[in-house]
Design a protein around this motif. Structure first.
Motif, PDB file in Angstrom:
ATOM      1  N   ASP A 102      42.356  45.067  19.934  1.00 34.96           N
ATOM      2  CA  ASP A 102      41.269  45.168  20.913  1.00 34.96           C
ATOM      3  C   ASP A 102      40.246  46.223  20.509  1.00 34.96           C
ATOM      4  OD1 ASP A 102      42.422  43.216  22.465  1.00 34.96           O
ATOM      5  OD2 ASP A 102      43.387  44.623  23.854  1.00 34.96           O
ATOM      6  N   ARG A 149      48.395  38.692  26.268  1.00 32.57           N
ATOM      7  CA  ARG A 149      48.839  38.258  27.597  1.00 32.57           C
ATOM      8  C   ARG A 149      49.916  39.195  28.145  1.00 32.57           C
ATOM      9  NH1 ARG A 149      48.224  33.129  25.218  1.00 32.57           N
ATOM     10  NH2 ARG A 149      50.463  32.999  24.722  1.00 32.57           N
ATOM     11  N   GLN A 151      48.182  42.308  29.337  1.00 33.53           N
ATOM     12  CA  GLN A 151      47.497  42.092  30.609  1.00 33.53           C
ATOM     13  C   GLN A 151      48.490  42.041  31.770  1.00 33.53           C
ATOM     14  OE1 GLN A 151      44.372  42.170  31.401  1.00 33.53           O
ATOM     15  NE2 GLN A 151      44.749  41.675  33.544  1.00 33.53           N
ATOM     16  N   THR A 152      49.631  41.375  31.533  1.00 36.27           N
ATOM     17  CA  THR A 152      50.662  41.332  32.571  1.00 36.27           C
ATOM     18  C   THR A 152      51.172  42.730  32.893  1.00 36.27           C
ATOM     19  OG1 THR A 152      51.349  39.114  31.877  1.00 36.27           O
ATOM     20  CG2 THR A 152      52.925  40.398  33.174  1.00 36.27           C
ATOM     21  N   ARG A 177      49.502  45.519  32.589  1.00 34.10           N
ATOM     22  CA  ARG A 177      48.463  46.224  33.349  1.00 34.10           C
ATOM     23  C   ARG A 177      48.467  45.785  34.807  1.00 34.10           C
ATOM     24  NH1 ARG A 177      45.448  45.719  28.429  1.00 34.10           N
ATOM     25  NH2 ARG A 177      44.565  43.721  29.113  1.00 34.10           N
ATOM     26  N   GLU A 178      48.648  44.491  35.036  1.00 34.52           N
ATOM     27  CA  GLU A 178      48.662  43.993  36.411  1.00 34.52           C
ATOM     28  C   GLU A 178      49.870  44.506  37.181  1.00 34.52           C
ATOM     29  OE1 GLU A 178      46.189  39.840  35.637  1.00 34.52           O
ATOM     30  OE2 GLU A 178      48.267  39.772  36.317  1.00 34.52           O
ATOM     31  N   SER A 206      39.838  42.150  38.466  1.00 33.66           N
ATOM     32  CA  SER A 206      41.289  42.221  38.365  1.00 33.66           C
ATOM     33  C   SER A 206      41.887  41.775  39.690  1.00 33.66           C
ATOM     34  CB  SER A 206      41.748  43.658  38.055  1.00 33.66           C
ATOM     35  OG  SER A 206      43.156  43.767  38.139  1.00 33.66           O
TER      36      SER A 206
END
Length: 296
Positions: free
Chosen positions: A9, A65, A68-69, A71-72, A275
């Motif tokens: 990233d 992915r 991101q999971t 972070r969520e 988000s």
């Protein structure tokens, strides 16, 4: 996998290390362990850059992915925490941050002692996701905000014409916008902020005036300093001039007229990446700034 996704990233081991709070060597070892575990090479490394191998490009989306999971999940936990906590990285325009935003932070930090604010004052539009910011302050005209971001309006700001009493005593106080053509004016002088001032007033025809002066400055605090020194009439944001006006060091001109066009009203927004779960530490900061903005 999370570290590998961050390296991709941010396009490098060093920036990934800074954002993750690790050493560069620790990040490099983490990626090497992943490559060893999978038995494949994921990155091509040089002294200046890294790039994905063919297989690395196929592996990366799955790792992204997972990141991101993660972070969520973290945001979800923060959302339901009793006390907001953690660091909030914020970007804001330099003068706005110095004059208005920084003054709102002591009360916020007293209210939420478990939250830390990392404020960067910079006059460019940062990429929130790529540069790791939780929140940015943007001053924008209608329709000019970047797409793909969530925005909350804090307050509207307008531009004012201000002058020092000494200047007005020496050169006379203009009574209407057309009289500005005979005065020395100091303004930003870039982008939409040029030498044309457009005015509107209820019940009157619009007025446009070309102004001139000995100086343009790309910083409204700099303009304010020269105006207070009596150099001329300045065109500055209301949040920049408020303290000098309250202290009667400056006087506001044409309060019944509105500047439009290049110097028209703008809205100050707090923007953040979309988000499903906005962390509590970010939410309470936005709420605090919105409350302060409502009193602006």
């Amino acid at each position: 996998m999370l570290v590998f996704a961050k390296v991709v990233d941010l396009r490098g081991f060093a920036p990934a290390a800074r954002q993750l709070g690790l050493t560069t060597s620790a990040v490099s070892r983490a990626v090497a362990r992943l490559e060893s575990h999978l038995g494949v090479k994921l990155l091509n490394r040089t002294t200046r850059s890294v790039s994905l191998t063919e297989l690395g490009a196929e592996v990366y989306p799955g790792c992204a992915r997972i990141a991101q999971t993660a972070r969520e999940v973290s945001a979800l936990a923060g959302r339901y925490a009793m006390v907001p906590q953690g660091r909030v990285r914020v970007s804001a325009p330099t003068v706005f941050g110095e004059v208005w935003l920084a003054r709102q932070l002591p009360a916020f930090l007293a209210r939420w002692p478990e939250v830390e604010v990392d404020l960067t004052l910079i006059d460019r539009m940062v990429d929130l996701a790529d540069e790791g910011y939780d929140l940015a302050i943007r001053i924008a005209t209608p329709g000019s905000l970047s797409p793909g971001l969530v925005a909350r309006a804090l307050f509207e700001m307008s531009y004012r014409l201000v002058a020092a009493p000494a200047y007005l005593a020496a050169h006379g106080e203009p009574q209407s916008p057309p009289e500005l053509a005979t005065h020395r004016c100091i303004y930003l002088g870039y982008g939409p902020f040029q030498d044309r001032l457009d005015f509107e007033r209820d019940g009157h025809e619009p007025v446009s005036v070309r102004v001139r002066g000995p100086l343009t400055i790309n910083n409204s605090k700099g303009i304010l300093s020269t105006v207070e020194a009596g150099l001329g009439i300045g065109i500055v944001p209301d949040f920049t001039s408020a303290e000098a006006l309250d202290g009667q060091r400056l006087r506001s001109l044409f309060p019944d007229w509105r500047l439009v066009g290049g110097y028209g009203v703008r809205t100050v927004h707090a923007v953040y990446s979309p988000s499903r779960f906005l962390p509590q530490k970010v939410r309470v900061l936005i709420d605090h700034l919105a409350a302060a903005g409502s009193a602006h």
